[in-house]
Design a protein around this motif. Sequence first.
Motif, PDB file in Angstrom:
ATOM      1  N   CYS A 124      26.922  53.246   8.922  1.00 52.88           N
ATOM      2  CA  CYS A 124      25.474  53.432   8.751  1.00 52.88           C
ATOM      3  C   CYS A 124      25.070  53.318   7.284  1.00 52.88           C
ATOM      4  N   CYS A 132      21.682  55.327  11.775  1.00 47.59           N
ATOM      5  CA  CYS A 132      21.355  53.939  12.124  1.00 47.59           C
ATOM      6  C   CYS A 132      21.458  53.669  13.618  1.00 47.59           C
ATOM      7  N   TYR A 133      21.927  54.655  14.385  1.00 45.24           N
ATOM      8  CA  TYR A 133      22.232  54.391  15.797  1.00 45.24           C
ATOM      9  C   TYR A 133      20.990  54.016  16.605  1.00 45.24           C
ATOM     10  N   TYR A 156      17.747  47.429  18.918  1.00 52.72           N
ATOM     11  CA  TYR A 156      17.963  45.990  18.708  1.00 52.72           C
ATOM     12  C   TYR A 156      18.869  45.411  19.799  1.00 52.72           C
ATOM     13  N   GLN A 157      19.929  46.152  20.129  1.00 55.36           N
ATOM     14  CA  GLN A 157      20.868  45.672  21.155  1.00 55.36           C
ATOM     15  C   GLN A 157      20.195  45.558  22.519  1.00 55.36           C
ATOM     16  N   TRP A 203      19.704  50.531  15.766  1.00 54.21           N
ATOM     17  CA  TRP A 203      20.695  49.533  16.186  1.00 54.21           C
ATOM     18  C   TRP A 203      20.701  49.387  17.709  1.00 54.21           C
ATOM     19  N   ASN A 206      20.345  46.568   4.727  1.00 54.16           N
ATOM     20  CA  ASN A 206      18.938  46.590   5.115  1.00 54.16           C
ATOM     21  C   ASN A 206      18.037  46.564   3.881  1.00 54.16           C
ATOM     22  N   PHE A 213      29.009  48.075  16.296  1.00 53.10           N
ATOM     23  CA  PHE A 213      28.070  48.868  17.098  1.00 53.10           C
ATOM     24  C   PHE A 213      28.812  49.794  18.049  1.00 53.10           C
ATOM     25  N   PHE A 235      24.917  49.776   6.745  1.00 59.18           N
ATOM     26  CA  PHE A 235      23.720  49.304   7.443  1.00 59.18           C
ATOM     27  C   PHE A 235      22.490  49.450   6.548  1.00 59.18           C
ATOM     28  N   LEU A 292      24.272  43.430  12.706  1.00 58.45           N
ATOM     29  CA  LEU A 292      23.622  43.888  13.933  1.00 58.45           C
ATOM     30  C   LEU A 292      24.255  43.278  15.174  1.00 58.45           C
TER      31      LEU A 292
END
Length: 409
Positions: free
Chosen positions: A112, A63-64, A70-71, A67, A119, A224, A115, A218
């Motif tokens: 993850c 998921c990194y 998004y950040q 993610w 999701n 995160f 996540f 998120l």
Amino acid sequence: MLRKIRNFIDIFFNKSRNINNEPVNKVSLTVIIIIDLFILINVFSGLDSISQWYLSPSQAYPCYDQWQSYQQNKNQDRDFQIVSEALNTIPNIPQSYDQSAEGHLGKVSPICLDFQAINKKINQPNNKVILKSIEDKQRQVTSLEEKNSTIRSQYDSTLLEKIAGQPSNLSINQIEAQKAKQELDKNNLNISNLKTEIKELKQQLLSTGESVEFLSLLNSETKFKEVKQGYEKALFWYPSIQIIFQLIFLLPLIFISLLVHKLAIEKGYGLLSLMSWHLLVIFFIPLLIKIFQFLQIGVIFEFLFDIISVIFGGLLFLVNYLYIFLIPAIGFGIIKFFQQIVFNPKSQASKRVEKSRCLSCGKKIHHDHLHCPHCGYSQYLECHNCHNLTYKLMPYCSHCGTVQNRDIS
């Protein structure tokens, strides 16, 4: 030193193409080389397979990337983008994070896994309906904007024709100023209404319980940060872990081929000795490559890189200088280790004397033979104290017990 290197090279090639000190015929040598290539290909294939046994950073923290994107996204519409992405892509994912980790060592990050679970919750029928409505209205907006663009271009052409004195009945455009303005106003009103509806639908989509839960995760800096630190740590150690597994694959092969080679020499099995020698060389080739890779990309390289970065700042080319001097020193140490410990001629001579074997080729000979009938090597030298013949390479004279401190090759 040069003489020792030359002797080592001669011994290497003699072992690689002789059986019982007799040259191998060309056909047999060709067959052996083909076998060598086949085994070498399979060795590298096995190394590649075992290097992927442990979960890679992207597998352990799948998921990194999403993610982090998004950040880093500063767009005001980023929440809608990632929720719509979840609705569009999740059905096409062939397997979940934990299923992709099956058959590997290591485990997927629990964050993850959460996540992905959250999701997947977004993929609800009512959310799909909302997204489809948004996309339909967005297409209508695009169509109206294209119509407006066409109207404006035709209106501009009409104005140019009037300036040029072109009669209206000869105009190539079918639009008049008043009509163009009415059409534009009507389209702009529709666009404005559609955009308002799209905004409300987006807000409705982002207000669902699934979306709120997903966006809350998120926007969790703590979660995160934990994923990011875990990913960077895995990225740091992964090359070293790969090389360790590859060494685990290679070392038993080297040990077995070395053992077989020594036994074949002692028993006088010439062909087996030759084949095991070739295998030993083949297994050492990838071993040396992996050792150099470890020095270049493993923990040692990162450690030296960090030290030089702190001490000398941007002068990172000094890492290359360090390796230019370090690698030959390590290579020299490896050579000395094998020469003095693993393949020490005095140690080998002691075992061969006990078993009445030639000090050079290891073949069985009679104890009173001055020279080996197989290779012609002289077995004795004169003691500097009693002047009787005693075995070469042995530490003491077999007659008077005087220390023999001369190395005879």
